[in-house]
Design an enzyme around this catalytic site. Sequence first.
Site, PDB file in Angstrom:
ATOM      1  N   TYR A  31     -18.361  88.184  20.066  1.00 39.74           N
ATOM      2  CA  TYR A  31     -18.544  89.547  20.586  1.00 39.74           C
ATOM      3  C   TYR A  31     -18.823  90.517  19.441  1.00 39.74           C
ATOM      4  O   TYR A  31     -19.748  91.336  19.513  1.00 39.74           O
ATOM      5  CB  TYR A  31     -17.302  89.969  21.364  1.00 39.74           C
ATOM      6  CG  TYR A  31     -17.456  91.271  22.124  1.00 39.74           C
ATOM      7  CD1 TYR A  31     -18.148  91.322  23.331  1.00 39.74           C
ATOM      8  CD2 TYR A  31     -16.888  92.446  21.644  1.00 39.74           C
ATOM      9  CE1 TYR A  31     -18.286  92.507  24.025  1.00 39.74           C
ATOM     10  CE2 TYR A  31     -17.010  93.639  22.340  1.00 39.74           C
ATOM     11  CZ  TYR A  31     -17.711  93.666  23.529  1.00 39.74           C
ATOM     12  OH  TYR A  31     -17.839  94.852  24.220  1.00 39.74           O
ATOM     13  N   SER A  81     -20.253  98.868  20.907  1.00 43.40           N
ATOM     14  CA  SER A  81     -18.797  98.935  20.869  1.00 43.40           C
ATOM     15  C   SER A  81     -18.368  99.399  19.485  1.00 43.40           C
ATOM     16  O   SER A  81     -19.136  99.277  18.516  1.00 43.40           O
ATOM     17  CB  SER A  81     -18.186  97.566  21.166  1.00 43.40           C
ATOM     18  OG  SER A  81     -16.797  97.548  20.878  1.00 43.40           O
TER      19      SER A  81
END
Length: 329
Positions: free
Chosen positions: A155, A142
């Site tokens: 995350y 990401s």
Amino acid sequence: MRLRDHVVVVTGASGGIGRATAEAFAREGCAVVLAARREEALEATARECGKHRGARTLVVPTDTTDAEAVEHLARRAVEEFGGIHVWVNNAAVNAFGRFEDVPLEDFRRVLDVNVMGYVHGARAALRVMREQGRGTLIDVSSVVGAVTQPYSHPYGMSKHAVQALGSSLRQQLYVEGVKGIHVCTVMPATIDTPHFQNAANFTGRKVVAMPPVYSPERVARAVVKLVRHPRREVVVGPAGRALVRQSRTAPAVAERVMARQTEKTHLSRKEEAPATHGAVHVPIAGEGSVHGGWGGRRRTGMRRAAVAAALAGAAVAAGRRTGRGAPGC
């Protein structure tokens, strides 16, 4: 490169980027092995993949935090199709909340799925690829693997770890003189998937997709392209590329920009939300979906139309200026 004979394993294939990626490889005529926790959703993905000529599918329900289950996934792929040419580590979960408010069991589970799940996948894939002498391992990371966010601490940590895993594996293959195996990392910006609805949330505010939002099909195309032309890292989405560049040249500025953007646009200022564990521990029931309802494809089209209109307007203006400047022509 002809991909028709490739065998591709995709984890997290029950929805979002994973399902879009599976369908993209099926469109190329590949044999696609679908893995996730939800068998019902995997069967739905298999039906979509089966619509493409030449595509073959195998559904293997798998919890990627279980190393033995992931090894079983690899064995099933080899038994059914004879090998593994591409392995896409994609299964991931998220938990939003102030650092002190996210329950430790959720924090730990995010790291287990997003980090150890990728470790298990990489070990299983590389074992087969070393025997074959070739293959491509693709880790879906990401943009927050380069620039973290407030409210999604586990995350962000996990995606930084994915970046490190890809880099260290490339280094290991390099010092061992391995030529035929590639390790690539994909860093999407905000993508229109069910990811945000399915996340654990302890912020008290509804989690929404932080603009600009891009389509999962865009990420899938980038993944397929990496098999043809392997690269170390690829950022998907112009906004993501700009932020990653800024993180490398002005990291303090990038941190502040991401912090403000997250606070203003990633958590709703109007809608409250009850505390929920989302899909972190137990998958959401149902057949799943590629899109999350955030309009990624539509918004991308609108942005492109706006850019095209601006360029056209600039061209007309330039033409008028040129005309005024050359009256004798």
